[in-house]
Design a protein around this motif. Structure first.
Motif, PDB file in Angstrom:
ATOM      1  N   GLY A 109     -23.260 -14.243 -28.156  1.00 28.98           N
ATOM      2  CA  GLY A 109     -21.746 -12.908 -28.298  1.00 28.98           C
ATOM      3  C   GLY A 109     -21.819 -12.032 -26.175  1.00 28.98           C
ATOM      4  N   THR A 110     -23.489 -12.134 -25.721  1.00 30.49           N
ATOM      5  CA  THR A 110     -23.532 -11.292 -24.454  1.00 30.49           C
ATOM      6  C   THR A 110     -22.630 -11.895 -22.993  1.00 30.49           C
ATOM      7  OG1 THR A 110     -25.579 -11.056 -25.295  1.00 30.49           O
ATOM      8  CG2 THR A 110     -24.323 -10.451 -22.205  1.00 30.49           C
ATOM      9  N   PRO A 111     -22.573 -13.443 -23.033  1.00 33.27           N
ATOM     10  CA  PRO A 111     -21.584 -14.317 -22.389  1.00 33.27           C
ATOM     11  C   PRO A 111     -19.772 -14.369 -22.383  1.00 33.27           C
ATOM     12  CG  PRO A 111     -22.525 -15.424 -23.248  1.00 33.27           C
ATOM     13  CD  PRO A 111     -23.643 -14.247 -23.592  1.00 33.27           C
ATOM     14  N   LEU A 112     -19.937 -13.956 -23.898  1.00 30.29           N
ATOM     15  CA  LEU A 112     -18.443 -13.759 -24.180  1.00 30.29           C
ATOM     16  C   LEU A 112     -17.657 -12.910 -24.227  1.00 30.29           C
ATOM     17  CD1 LEU A 112     -18.058 -15.370 -27.941  1.00 30.29           C
ATOM     18  CD2 LEU A 112     -17.166 -16.459 -26.076  1.00 30.29           C
ATOM     19  N   ARG A 113     -19.186 -11.787 -23.552  1.00 28.67           N
ATOM     20  CA  ARG A 113     -18.232 -10.124 -23.187  1.00 28.67           C
ATOM     21  C   ARG A 113     -17.945 -10.016 -22.609  1.00 28.67           C
ATOM     22  NH1 ARG A 113     -21.833  -7.809 -26.012  1.00 28.67           N
ATOM     23  NH2 ARG A 113     -23.146  -7.352 -24.381  1.00 28.67           N
ATOM     24  N   GLU A 114     -19.164 -10.285 -21.372  1.00 29.11           N
ATOM     25  CA  GLU A 114     -19.345  -9.751 -20.149  1.00 29.11           C
ATOM     26  C   GLU A 114     -18.873 -10.835 -19.187  1.00 29.11           C
ATOM     27  OE1 GLU A 114     -23.596  -9.503 -19.404  1.00 29.11           O
ATOM     28  OE2 GLU A 114     -23.800  -7.458 -20.789  1.00 29.11           O
ATOM     29  N   ARG A 115     -18.712 -12.178 -19.864  1.00 33.46           N
ATOM     30  CA  ARG A 115     -17.652 -12.883 -18.575  1.00 33.46           C
ATOM     31  C   ARG A 115     -16.124 -12.555 -19.175  1.00 33.46           C
ATOM     32  NH1 ARG A 115     -19.503 -18.866 -16.990  1.00 33.46           N
ATOM     33  NH2 ARG A 115     -18.405 -19.063 -14.684  1.00 33.46           N
ATOM     34  N   TYR A 116     -16.072 -14.176 -20.530  1.00 31.29           N
ATOM     35  CA  TYR A 116     -14.813 -14.078 -20.264  1.00 31.29           C
ATOM     36  C   TYR A 116     -14.048 -12.878 -21.608  1.00 31.29           C
ATOM     37  CZ  TYR A 116     -17.532 -18.317 -20.159  1.00 31.29           C
ATOM     38  OH  TYR A 116     -17.852 -19.576 -19.401  1.00 31.29           O
ATOM     39  N   ARG A 117     -14.774 -11.602 -21.561  1.00 31.28           N
ATOM     40  CA  ARG A 117     -13.914 -10.541 -21.875  1.00 31.28           C
ATOM     41  C   ARG A 117     -12.896 -10.740 -23.202  1.00 31.28           C
ATOM     42  NH1 ARG A 117      -9.484  -8.932 -19.522  1.00 31.28           N
ATOM     43  NH2 ARG A 117      -8.852 -10.860 -18.370  1.00 31.28           N
TER      44      ARG A 117
END
Length: 460
Positions: A410-418
């Motif tokens: 979930g963190t990279p989905l949110r922080e990198r891919y918005r």
């Protein structure tokens, strides 16, 4: 938790600290964003700011009549007509700075629902009765419109704050003996489970969870699992319509029919149902049905549903009393002083939903979810938990990536891919859940699939 799922949940570690593989954040991948790149949505024009009536992809309607005209001009009302869904998408005023695929947690308001609340608040708080020429529904119409949507009598519905409140009203109000058992499942949201824990602490009723870990093959298999789990002391079956974890759609009508033959009380948590799929409470046959309508029906925050079948009215008492004394489901509402704005907004939200139609909304969500499930299933290391069978699924998709926790995904989905998703936590699952709502697009689902492919490829 099974050993298989425990192994899936193992995070990447270095020197005892949980972290993400560096390659996930290095450079700008196929679907990624370069470090430091601006993530704000498109800039609004001066005209946009003045009018407040232009969405991300078109003009927003103030009334149902305007909406009908806009949708009619977008071509056939079909699940695969992207012009039509672009017109629907335009009715949601959020600025698109993030790809919002988390309707299963909380919905975002259509423009006309937001405006209805603002108009009522202005009238109440500053005595400004100017509604811009729009005639809004009366507060009491919310109950009538909601009842019609789910095929109930208005006397059988109460508008609560959410599913959690509705579940607590039921759990603490049911007339049970201390030895009566509550049978629930391993897929319940905390809000649908903690109420029974409280019941146990207060009155001693035993609680037992039915394991539903393996993806079901068909509806009859699920009914059989429930039937085999029933004991002589079982008195209540409490389960989800669509699970918050794996997004399985359970065969509510068949489960309730089986339970009714055995004299059991049925409590259905439909937090992920009303507004996403067709819900006919009379056909489903449960004693109680709850929903967080602020999710898929796009009603104001702090509104939800409690349905009490007329034949079950005497099975439940009042947990608290705020006046009114109505001998109907309305007695479970807060009848003290409160704002009418959410009720008016609620009525407008039902009108908005009906302008598009439950069947069409369900078809669109199911088609988009199937497309995403197919794409995710082709990615090495990814397991999709949501069945392909439409009868056993709806408009959400849950998946795991081998060796990664919910935060790892979930963190990279949110922080990198918005991409705003929801992590899987209940029942020992780890991964993410994607909602395919009417305001989402296939372009967003393509972005989700591409992001998951990159994250999975760079896992430890």
């Amino acid at each position: 938790m099974t050993r298989d799922r425990m192994m899936r949940a193992r995070p990447c570690r270095s020197s005892g600290a949980t972290h993400f593989a560096p390659k996930i954040y290095a450079g700008d991948g196929e679907m990624g964003m370069a470090k430091g790149r601006q993530t704000s949505g498109r800039k609004k024009s001066a005209e946009d700011s003045r009018s407040g009536r232009t969405g991300r992809t078109g003009r927003m309607a103030d009334t149902i009549e305007e909406l009908d005209g806009m949708l009619a001009g977008a071509g056939p009302a079909e699940a695969d007509n992207e012009n039509y869904w672009q017109a629907v998408r335009a009715q949601f005023p959020y600025n698109g700075s993030i790809h919002y695929t988390n309707n299963g947690t909380i919905g975002i308001l259509p423009h006309m629902v937001l405006q209805a609340q603002i108009a009522v608040l202005k009238e109440t708080e500053i005595q400004d009765g100017d509604t811009g020429g729009v005639a809004y529904p009366a507060p009491h119409e919310a109950h009538e419109k909601l009842a019609a949507l789910i095929n109930a009598d208005p006397s059988e519905v109460a508008i609560t704050r959410n599913s959690t409140e509705s579940m607590n009203i039921i759990a603490l109000g049911l007339d049970l003996k201390p030895e009566d058992e509550i049978l629930t499942t391993t897929h319940e949201h905390y809000g649908g489970w903690s109420c029974w824990q409280h019941r146990h602490a207060q009155f001693g009723n035993p609680i037992r969870k039915l394991d539903l870990y393996d993806p079901p093959e068909d509806e009859d298999e699920i009914v059989r699992l429930f039937e085999e789990a029933i004991r002589p002391e079982t008195r209540v079956l409490s389960f989800c319509h669509v699970t918050c974890t794996t997004a399985w759609r359970l065969p509510v009508r068949k489960i309730c029919a089986m339970a009714r033959e055995r004299g059991l009380i049925t409590v259905v948590d439909g937090a992920q149902s009303v507004g996403m799929i067709a819900v006919d409470v009379k056909d489903l046959g449960g004693d109680f049905y709850v929903s967080s309508t602020h999710k898929w029906l796009f009603t104001p925050k702090g509104t939800g549903l409690l349905y009490v079948d007329d034949a079950a009215q005497d099975k439940i008492g009042l947990g608290y009393y705020t006046g009114g004394g109505r001998p109907t489901a309305r007695r479970f509402e807060n009848n003290a002083s409160q704002s009418h704005a959410p009720l008016v907004g609620f009525a407008v939200a039902v009108d908005f939903h009906n302008a598009i139609g439950t069947s069409l909304v369900e078809d669109r969500g199911a088609a988009m979810a199937k497309w995403l499930k197919t794409r995710l299933s082709d990615i090495p290391g990814v397991r999709v938990w949501t069945p392909m069978n439409r009868a056993l699924s709806a408009s959400m998709v849950s998946f795991s990536i081998a060796g990664m926790t919910s935060s790892d995904v979930g963190t990279p989905l949110r922080e990198r891919y918005r991409i705003h998703s929801r992590g899987l936590y209940e029942g020992g699952y780890h991964g993410a859940r994607i909602s395919c709502a009417m305001h989402n697009s296939y372009e967003e689902m393509e972005r989700v699939a591409g992001a998951v492919r990159e994250i999975a490829a760079n896992r430890c």
